[in-house]
Design an enzyme around this catalytic site. Structure first.
Site, PDB file in Angstrom:
ATOM      1  N   ASN A  69      93.541  -7.703  43.298  1.00 57.28           N
ATOM      2  CA  ASN A  69      94.698  -7.215  42.540  1.00 57.28           C
ATOM      3  C   ASN A  69      94.278  -6.296  41.396  1.00 57.28           C
ATOM      4  OD1 ASN A  69      97.514  -7.330  41.308  1.00 57.28           O
ATOM      5  ND2 ASN A  69      96.323  -8.347  39.687  1.00 57.28           N
ATOM      6  N   ARG A 127     104.181  -7.591  39.219  1.00 49.02           N
ATOM      7  CA  ARG A 127     103.397  -6.886  40.255  1.00 49.02           C
ATOM      8  C   ARG A 127     102.735  -5.609  39.742  1.00 49.02           C
ATOM      9  NH1 ARG A 127     107.432  -9.249  43.743  1.00 49.02           N
ATOM     10  NH2 ARG A 127     106.353 -10.752  45.061  1.00 49.02           N
ATOM     11  N   ASP A 136      95.139  -3.047  36.695  1.00 52.34           N
ATOM     12  CA  ASP A 136      95.920  -3.365  37.888  1.00 52.34           C
ATOM     13  C   ASP A 136      95.856  -2.254  38.935  1.00 52.34           C
ATOM     14  OD1 ASP A 136      97.618  -5.593  38.693  1.00 52.34           O
ATOM     15  OD2 ASP A 136      99.182  -4.053  38.912  1.00 52.34           O
ATOM     16  N   ASP A 166      93.226 -13.978  45.675  1.00 52.32           N
ATOM     17  CA  ASP A 166      93.498 -14.266  44.270  1.00 52.32           C
ATOM     18  C   ASP A 166      94.708 -13.467  43.771  1.00 52.32           C
ATOM     19  OD1 ASP A 166      92.453 -15.323  41.609  1.00 52.32           O
ATOM     20  OD2 ASP A 166      92.451 -13.171  41.192  1.00 52.32           O
ATOM     21  N   HIS A 170     100.826 -11.285  42.063  1.00 51.81           N
ATOM     22  CA  HIS A 170     100.799 -10.026  41.322  1.00 51.81           C
ATOM     23  C   HIS A 170     100.684  -8.806  42.221  1.00 51.81           C
ATOM     24  CE1 HIS A 170     100.703 -12.545  37.799  1.00 51.81           C
ATOM     25  NE2 HIS A 170      99.837 -13.287  38.470  1.00 51.81           N
ATOM     26  N   GLU A 202      97.102 -17.037  46.812  1.00 51.60           N
ATOM     27  CA  GLU A 202      97.350 -17.777  45.583  1.00 51.60           C
ATOM     28  C   GLU A 202      98.645 -17.285  44.956  1.00 51.60           C
ATOM     29  OE1 GLU A 202      96.071 -18.663  41.036  1.00 51.60           O
ATOM     30  OE2 GLU A 202      95.973 -16.674  41.921  1.00 51.60           O
ATOM     31  N   ASN A 267      92.487 -27.488  41.191  1.00 47.75           N
ATOM     32  CA  ASN A 267      91.658 -26.333  41.543  1.00 47.75           C
ATOM     33  C   ASN A 267      90.841 -25.914  40.325  1.00 47.75           C
ATOM     34  OD1 ASN A 267      93.316 -24.785  39.901  1.00 47.75           O
ATOM     35  ND2 ASN A 267      93.897 -23.336  41.479  1.00 47.75           N
ATOM     36  N   ARG A 306      92.681 -28.837  50.929  1.00 51.26           N
ATOM     37  CA  ARG A 306      91.448 -28.315  50.333  1.00 51.26           C
ATOM     38  C   ARG A 306      90.966 -29.328  49.298  1.00 51.26           C
ATOM     39  NH1 ARG A 306      92.068 -23.000  46.808  1.00 51.26           N
ATOM     40  NH2 ARG A 306      93.022 -24.533  45.443  1.00 51.26           N
TER      41      ARG A 306
HETATM   42  C1  QV4 Z   1      92.775 -11.304  26.771  1.00 54.40           C
HETATM   43  C2  QV4 Z   1      94.179 -11.652  26.276  1.00 54.40           C
HETATM   44  C3  QV4 Z   1      95.197 -10.699  26.914  1.00 54.40           C
HETATM   45  C4  QV4 Z   1      94.808  -9.294  26.573  1.00 54.40           C
HETATM   46  C5  QV4 Z   1      93.383  -9.011  26.990  1.00 54.40           C
HETATM   47  C6  QV4 Z   1      92.968  -7.631  26.498  1.00 54.40           C
HETATM   48  O1  QV4 Z   1      94.489 -13.020  26.661  1.00 54.40           O
HETATM   49  O2  QV4 Z   1      96.502 -11.002  26.450  1.00 54.40           O
HETATM   50  O3  QV4 Z   1      95.677  -8.411  27.254  1.00 54.40           O
HETATM   51  O4  QV4 Z   1      92.457  -9.974  26.493  1.00 54.40           O
HETATM   52  O5  QV4 Z   1      91.880  -7.183  27.223  1.00 54.40           O
HETATM   53  C7  QV4 Z   1      90.118 -13.727  30.713  1.00 54.40           C
HETATM   54  C8  QV4 Z   1      90.447 -14.324  29.371  1.00 54.40           C
HETATM   55  C9  QV4 Z   1      91.705 -13.693  28.784  1.00 54.40           C
HETATM   56  C10 QV4 Z   1      91.499 -12.166  28.664  1.00 54.40           C
HETATM   57  C11 QV4 Z   1      91.195 -11.659  30.069  1.00 54.40           C
HETATM   58  C12 QV4 Z   1      90.940 -10.160  30.077  1.00 54.40           C
HETATM   59  O6  QV4 Z   1      90.632 -15.731  29.517  1.00 54.40           O
HETATM   60  O7  QV4 Z   1      91.966 -14.251  27.505  1.00 54.40           O
HETATM   61  O8  QV4 Z   1      92.707 -11.560  28.193  1.00 54.40           O
HETATM   62  O9  QV4 Z   1      90.031 -12.335  30.610  1.00 54.40           O
HETATM   63  O10 QV4 Z   1      89.743  -9.876  29.463  1.00 54.40           O
HETATM   64  C13 QV4 Z   1      90.694 -16.257  35.312  1.00 54.40           C
HETATM   65  C14 QV4 Z   1      90.980 -17.026  34.025  1.00 54.40           C
HETATM   66  C15 QV4 Z   1      91.535 -16.116  32.946  1.00 54.40           C
HETATM   67  C16 QV4 Z   1      90.604 -14.919  32.755  1.00 54.40           C
HETATM   68  C17 QV4 Z   1      90.545 -14.197  34.090  1.00 54.40           C
HETATM   69  C18 QV4 Z   1      89.694 -12.931  34.049  1.00 54.40           C
HETATM   70  O11 QV4 Z   1      91.902 -18.076  34.303  1.00 54.40           O
HETATM   71  O12 QV4 Z   1      91.605 -16.845  31.723  1.00 54.40           O
HETATM   72  O13 QV4 Z   1      91.094 -14.072  31.729  1.00 54.40           O
HETATM   73  O14 QV4 Z   1      89.962 -15.081  35.063  1.00 54.40           O
HETATM   74  O15 QV4 Z   1      88.402 -13.217  33.638  1.00 54.40           O
HETATM   75  C19 QV4 Z   1      98.542 -16.847  36.441  1.00 54.40           C
HETATM   76  C20 QV4 Z   1      98.354 -16.007  37.701  1.00 54.40           C
HETATM   77  C21 QV4 Z   1      97.306 -16.550  38.628  1.00 54.40           C
HETATM   78  C22 QV4 Z   1      96.019 -16.892  37.873  1.00 54.40           C
HETATM   79  C23 QV4 Z   1      96.361 -17.836  36.723  1.00 54.40           C
HETATM   80  C24 QV4 Z   1      95.154 -18.199  35.904  1.00 54.40           C
HETATM   81  O16 QV4 Z   1      99.585 -15.881  38.409  1.00 54.40           O
HETATM   82  O17 QV4 Z   1      97.050 -15.590  39.616  1.00 54.40           O
HETATM   83  O18 QV4 Z   1      97.306 -17.218  35.868  1.00 54.40           O
HETATM   84  N1  QV4 Z   1      94.996 -17.430  38.765  1.00 54.40           N
HETATM   85  C25 QV4 Z   1      93.954 -16.560  39.367  1.00 54.40           C
HETATM   86  C26 QV4 Z   1      92.598 -17.232  39.349  1.00 54.40           C
HETATM   87  C27 QV4 Z   1      92.091 -17.310  37.927  1.00 54.40           C
HETATM   88  C28 QV4 Z   1      91.859 -15.916  37.399  1.00 54.40           C
HETATM   89  C29 QV4 Z   1      92.832 -14.934  37.883  1.00 54.40           C
HETATM   90  C30 QV4 Z   1      93.841 -15.232  38.756  1.00 54.40           C
HETATM   91  C31 QV4 Z   1      92.589 -13.522  37.533  1.00 54.40           C
HETATM   92  O19 QV4 Z   1      92.667 -18.479  39.974  1.00 54.40           O
HETATM   93  O20 QV4 Z   1      90.900 -18.059  37.849  1.00 54.40           O
HETATM   94  O21 QV4 Z   1      91.917 -15.935  35.954  1.00 54.40           O
HETATM   95  O22 QV4 Z   1      91.738 -13.028  38.557  1.00 54.40           O
HETATM   96  O23 QV4 Z   1      99.259 -18.033  36.746  1.00 54.40           O
HETATM   97 CA    CA Z   2      99.326  -6.018  40.472  1.00 53.78          CA
END
Ligand code: QV4
Ligand code: CA
Length: 467
Positions: A69, A127, A136, A166, A170, A202, A267, A306
């Site tokens: 994504n 999205r 994105d 993943d 979105h 997901e 998970n 799982r």
């Molecule tokens: C931060 C601020 C943002 C700001 C940004 C500026 O919070 O508001 O815009 O900085 O650059 C990490 C940090 C997060 C940071 C971001 C970008 O925790 O604070 O933003 O990086 O630098 C995992 C973690 C996230 C992590 C992300 C990327 O859970 O904390 O973000 O990896 O490293 C929703 C979605 C679902 C998602 C779920 C967690 O619908 O899709 O949230 N689940 C999947 C994965 C998950 C992963 C992602 C998606 C992203 O299972 O592990 O997020 O790929 O429900």
């Molecule tokens: Ca998207």
């Protein structure tokens, strides 16, 4: 297509990701792609190929967590702080190792002030805007779809059996279909001709948002996040919930159709407070209830199951939040520690290896033994003692009340002596744990103390003693 439970593994994203030093190498850096080179802290392409080949040769399938994504966070700057040293520049939207450049991203399409998702009730934001700042991708572009398909097809050529996609919520389901339609059939070194990759998406749909799981059924299975949240609530006896209410578990609880659902107790996100599910989620930290939850899931026919396998980290709750929720896998100066195996077959080096716990391992066997058998012979005490069988192949009894269970139940199983696979194993035609005697009419007596180490008993036809 027959998929054996735990005949397969889902691995962390294998493609190159950003390296984050503050905090130090968080697990979530792996969700910030820099390129589609197979090159991470888990190993390089040669090592990945070797793993897939060795697993396939012994019938163990590998699924890959595909992060397609987005790329890394928008504020990460420029440089080569990536697991393979590839250059990137987030300000210029430049990822030359793919290559992606500015017009491959959605910036123009997102209408929020921050450029990030601000309101999950607006499906266009969800999205087309950035998930927590992650750049994105413009998935309506054939070029972007082709790059994603090229990455996934590379993995298919190596021999992977399918993908977790993943952040599917979105992506527009139609855009996903477009890159999924470009995928090859699985590698015929190990799979029958014409076999398609197993896909599960997901999508966190707990109800209450405009984006629904059913939009994604056409692309493959979908994660059912209500499952772990509800099962945790029931086993913890929160909100007046009782095990007896599980009689119509599954669609009867408002879950998606069984043949669409990918289910799990916890998970990698919600075991540490990320993602969805909240405080009710059971994890290895609540081992006794967790084993019951995983046992129930594996015994019950609903969904494609799982099992989680984790590492331990030093939790530190400050005002109810674990401030160490970012800590990555056990490591020596950044190098991931090997998963060592102790003499008792558990794992060392802080790897939890839930999949090796006897109760969980044996319930995976249970699931395989009862595969295709109907849900049968439900019993409950209108409280937290319940039992059910799967046709004439397996039977399980739970006591989550604060008093002893002692009752005679119809198991549906053939007469004989069975080993309880929770308290022990069947070894050399003998039980190392509790024995259960089923009489000619299928009845058996069960006694489970509420203080038992594991207050549940499971028997199946492969754990029957030959006399
Ligand atoms: C931060 C601020 C943002 C700001 C940004 C500026 O919070 O508001 O815009 O900085 O650059 C990490 C940090 C997060 C940071 C971001 C970008 O925790 O604070 O933003 O990086 O630098 C995992 C973690 C996230 C992590 C992300 C990327 O859970 O904390 O973000 O990896 O490293 C929703 C979605 C679902 C998602 C779920 C967690 O619908 O899709 O949230 N689940 C999947 C994965 C998950 C992963 C992602 C998606 C992203 O299972 O592990 O997020 O790929 O429900
Ligand atoms: Ca998207």
């Amino acid at each position: 297509m027959a998929h054996l439970v735990l005949g397969s593994f889902l691995v962390s994203p294998p493609n190159e990701n950003i390296v984050i030093h503050n905090p130090s190498r968080p697990w979530w850096e792996r969700y910030q792609p820099i390129s589609y080179k197979l090159c991470t802290r888990s190993g390089n392409e040669d090592e990945f190929r070797d793993m897939v080949k060795r697993c396939n040769n012994v019938g163990v399938r590998i699924y890959v967590d595909a992060v397609v994504n987005h790329m890394c966070g928008n504020a990460m700057g420029a440089g080569t702080s990536s697991t393979c040293g590839s250059y990137f520049n987030t300000g210029a939207r430049d990822f030359p190792s793919v290559p992606y450049s500015a017009w491959d991203f959605n910036d123009g399409k997102c209408s929020t002030g921050s450029g990030d998702i601000e309101n999950y009730n607006d499906m266009y934001q969800v999205r087309n805007c950035r998930l927590v700042g992650l750049l994105d991708l413009a998935l309506e572009k054939d070029y972007v779809r082709s790059k994603i398909a090229e990455y996934m097809n590379h993995l298919i050529d190596i021999g992977v059996a399918g993908f977790r996609i993943d952040a599917s919520k979105h992506m527009w389901p139609g855009d996903m279909k477009a890159f999924l339609d470009k995928l090859k059939n699985l590698n015929t070194n190990w799979f029958p001709g014409g076999a398609r990759p197993f896909i599960y998406q997901e999508v966190i749909d707990l109800g209450g948002e405009p984006i629904k799981s059913n939009e994604y059924y056409g692309n493959g299975r979908v994660t059912e996040f209500k499952y772990g949240a509800k099962l945790g609530t029931v086993l913890r006896k929160w909100n007046g919930e009782k095990l007896s209410y599980l009689k119509n578990w599954g669609e009867g609880w408002g879950f998606m159709p069984s043949n669409r659902a990918l289910v799990f107790v916890d998970n990698h996100d919600n075991q540490r407070g990320h993602g969805a599910g909240g405080a009710s989620i059971l994890t290895f930290w609540d081992a006794r209830l967790y084993k019951m939850g995983v046992g129930f899931m594996l015994a019950h026919p609903y969904g494609f199951t799982r099992v989680m396998s984790s590492y331990r980290w030093p939790r530190n709750f400050v005002n109810g939040k674990d401030v160490n929720d970012w800590i990555g896998p056990p490591n020596d100066n950044g190098k991931i520690k090997p998963v060592t195996i102790n003499p008792d077959s558990t794992c060392g080096n802080d790897w939890v290896c839930e999949h090796r716990w006897r109760q969980i391992r044996n319930m995976v066997t249970f699931r395989n033994v009862v595969d295709g058998q109907p849900f049968a012979n439900w019993w409950d005490n209108e409280n937290n003692q319940v039992a059910f069988g799967r046709g004439n192949r397996g039977f399980i009894v739970f006591n989550n009340d604060d008093w002893e269970l002692s009752t005679t139940l119809q198991t549906g199983l053939p007469a004989g002596t069975y080993c309880d696979v929770i308290s022990g194993d069947k070894i050399d035609n003998q039980c190392t744990g509790i024995k259960i005697y089923v009489s000619g009419d299928g009845l058996a007596h069960f006694k489970i103390s509420n203080t038992a180490e594991d207050p549940f008993i499971a028997i199946h036809v492969d754990a029957k003693i030959n006399s």
